[in-house]
Motif scaffolding. Structure first.
Motif, mmCIF file in Angstrom:
data_model
loop_
_atom_site.group_PDB
_atom_site.id
_atom_site.type_symbol
_atom_site.label_atom_id
_atom_site.label_comp_id
_atom_site.label_asym_id
_atom_site.label_seq_id
_atom_site.Cartn_x
_atom_site.Cartn_y
_atom_site.Cartn_z
ATOM 1 N N ILE A 22 0.819 -1.214 0.000
ATOM 2 C CA ILE A 22 0.000 0.000 0.000
ATOM 3 C C ILE A 22 0.853 1.264 0.000
ATOM 4 O O ILE A 22 0.335 2.365 -0.135
ATOM 5 C CB ILE A 22 -0.946 0.040 1.222
ATOM 6 N N GLU A 23 2.187 1.135 0.142
ATOM 7 C CA GLU A 23 3.015 2.297 0.467
ATOM 8 C C GLU A 23 3.100 3.354 -0.639
ATOM 9 O O GLU A 23 3.245 4.538 -0.346
ATOM 10 C CB GLU A 23 4.424 1.853 0.886
ATOM 11 N N HIS A 24 2.988 2.955 -1.892
ATOM 12 C CA HIS A 24 3.126 3.953 -2.970
ATOM 13 C C HIS A 24 1.877 4.833 -3.065
ATOM 14 O O HIS A 24 1.969 6.031 -3.343
ATOM 15 C CB HIS A 24 3.443 3.276 -4.304
ATOM 16 N N LEU A 25 0.706 4.243 -2.826
ATOM 17 C CA LEU A 25 -0.514 5.045 -2.743
ATOM 18 C C LEU A 25 -0.469 5.915 -1.484
ATOM 19 O O LEU A 25 -0.784 7.112 -1.538
ATOM 20 C CB LEU A 25 -1.759 4.147 -2.710
ATOM 21 N N ARG A 30 10.976 4.789 -9.284
ATOM 22 C CA ARG A 30 10.478 3.412 -9.203
ATOM 23 C C ARG A 30 11.243 2.557 -8.195
ATOM 24 O O ARG A 30 12.399 2.823 -7.877
ATOM 25 C CB ARG A 30 10.602 2.756 -10.590
ATOM 26 N N THR A 31 10.585 1.527 -7.754
ATOM 27 C CA THR A 31 11.227 0.536 -6.899
ATOM 28 C C THR A 31 12.366 -0.114 -7.687
ATOM 29 O O THR A 31 12.384 -0.049 -8.914
ATOM 30 C CB THR A 31 10.177 -0.488 -6.407
ATOM 31 N N PHE A 32 13.323 -0.711 -6.996
ATOM 32 C CA PHE A 32 14.498 -1.215 -7.709
ATOM 33 C C PHE A 32 15.008 -2.509 -7.090
ATOM 34 O O PHE A 32 14.736 -2.821 -5.930
ATOM 35 C CB PHE A 32 15.620 -0.173 -7.718
ATOM 36 N N ARG A 56 15.706 8.095 -4.045
ATOM 37 C CA ARG A 56 14.465 8.873 -4.104
ATOM 38 C C ARG A 56 13.273 7.958 -3.862
ATOM 39 O O ARG A 56 12.294 8.340 -3.220
ATOM 40 C CB ARG A 56 14.328 9.590 -5.447
ATOM 41 N N HIS A 57 13.344 6.721 -4.392
ATOM 42 C CA HIS A 57 12.246 5.791 -4.146
ATOM 43 C C HIS A 57 12.181 5.409 -2.671
ATOM 44 O O HIS A 57 11.089 5.263 -2.107
ATOM 45 C CB HIS A 57 12.350 4.526 -5.007
ATOM 46 N N LYS A 58 13.335 5.249 -2.027
ATOM 47 C CA LYS A 58 13.341 4.916 -0.603
ATOM 48 C C LYS A 58 12.692 6.044 0.215
ATOM 49 O O LYS A 58 11.986 5.790 1.177
ATOM 50 C CB LYS A 58 14.771 4.674 -0.109
ATOM 51 N N LEU A 66 10.387 8.043 -0.944
ATOM 52 C CA LEU A 66 8.952 7.899 -1.262
ATOM 53 C C LEU A 66 8.315 6.846 -0.349
ATOM 54 O O LEU A 66 7.255 7.074 0.254
ATOM 55 C CB LEU A 66 8.835 7.516 -2.739
ATOM 56 N N ASP A 67 8.964 5.685 -0.230
ATOM 57 C CA ASP A 67 8.446 4.625 0.645
ATOM 58 C C ASP A 67 8.294 5.118 2.088
ATOM 59 O O ASP A 67 7.299 4.821 2.749
ATOM 60 C CB ASP A 67 9.412 3.425 0.658
ATOM 61 N N ALA A 68 9.294 5.844 2.565
ATOM 62 C CA ALA A 68 9.253 6.326 3.957
ATOM 63 C C ALA A 68 8.083 7.282 4.161
ATOM 64 O O ALA A 68 7.392 7.228 5.189
ATOM 65 C CB ALA A 68 10.574 7.012 4.313
HETATM 66 ZN ZN LIG Z 1 8.439 1.109 -2.754
#
Ligand SMILES: [Zn+2]
Length: 311
Positions: free
Chosen positions: A82-85, A194-196, A241-243, A245-247
């Protein structure tokens, strides 16, 4: 500065696609919701009574932190990834939403928050009459595991300074620092990151059935020297940057817009979840406040009950 009032969306929007971990196809409908609803998921594929299908997006419902954020209610219904939403909702400033989902994992889309941001922007935000609650951090929170750490420090806005370090890989040491995390900085600096993963990890993850839906369409995959994706990277430091975003997504599991400075090194979902639990482990660590727009954003002690956070 974020609005001092709660928001929802003007009308329903729909997103669908394959999910990263289970590989199933799922469809989500984001519906407007009244003030003080919070962010709620509803499993529309379940046979349980309607009131048992709701899963609140709160830290108390986090059951797994492995590679993604999963929430589960007391009746055993779960929604994963759910983390990206949640990142988009936290950054854009959406307090109230009912999310229908027909499966147990969110679609991964392109592996970032971009599609959520675009969909939310397209339907537009609706301002509600109720005041927004902000989570104000009163004492520094520090959680460590080996070299990794996350610090959540008192601040009058949300800011983030994130570093990752994968020595000997194409990712290496990367940092992103954002002084004011708001709708605009999120959209411009983080939303499409994006996730990686690494090519060397990919076989292991696939063999273990952990990323059945993973592909170059929804993740950056790093080879020895560069990404395998034909379109390259969005930013040279897209992974960190994705990390971040997740946080930002995980921090919204507090149930409130967070006012804090986040400093993280090689952290991830589980460390962020631990830090949130640490915040709520002591009432002296935090309070909920509202912000008075009329007096130049002077913060006022909240009229909100601490019980409303539903720990
Ligand atoms: Zn993520």
């Amino acid at each position: 500065m974020k609005s001092s009032y709660q928001h929802t969306i003007k009308k329903t929007c729909v997103l669908e696609g394959t999910s990263l971990h289970s590989g199933i196809y799922s469809k989500v409908k984001l519906h407007p919701a009244p003030a003080n609803t919070g962010i709620k998921f509803k499993r529309i594929d379940s046979d349980l009574p309607l009131n048992q299908r709701i899963i609140d997006a709160l830290i108390c419902n986090v059951k797994s932190s492995q590679l993604c954020t999963s929430i589960e209610n007391e009746f055993g219904l779960r929604v994963s990834t759910i983390e990206h939403l949640m990142a988009a909702l936290h950054a854009i400033g959406i307090d109230n939403l009912l999310i229908d989902i027909d499966n147990d994992e969110m679609p991964i889309l392109d592996g970032s928050s971009l599609q959520y941001c675009l969909a939310l922007e397209k339907v537009g935000l609706k301002k509600l009459k109720a005041k927004r609650k902000f989570l104000n951090i009163l004492k520094p929170i520090i959680v460590k595991r080996d070299d990794a750490f996350i610090k959540i420090l008192p601040n009058n806005q949300l800011s983030i300074d994130y570093t990752i370090n994968y020595p000997g890989t194409a990712v290496g040491n990367q940092n992103i620092a954002i002084e004011s995390l708001n709708e605009h900085s999120f959209k411009n600096l983080l939303s499409d990151c994006r996730t990686f993963t690494f090519e060397t990890e990919l076989e292991k993850l696939k063999t273990n059935g952990i990323i059945k839906g993973g592909s170059l369409d929804n993740a950056v995959v790093f080879g020895e020297n560069e990404p395998l994706n034909s379109d390259g990277l969005k930013f040279y430091n897209e992974p960190v940057r994705h990390k971040a975003l997740d946080a930002i997504g995980d921090l919204y599991l507090t149930g409130s817009h967070v006012l804090a400075h986040i400093e993280a090194y090689c952290a991830g979902h589980s460390l962020t979840h631990l830090a949130i639990r640490e915040i709520f482990s002591d009432d002296n660590n935090w309070n909920l406040i509202t912000i008075d727009e009329q007096s130049d954003y002077k913060m006022l002690p909240g009229e909100l009950s601490v019980n409303s956070i539903n720990l």
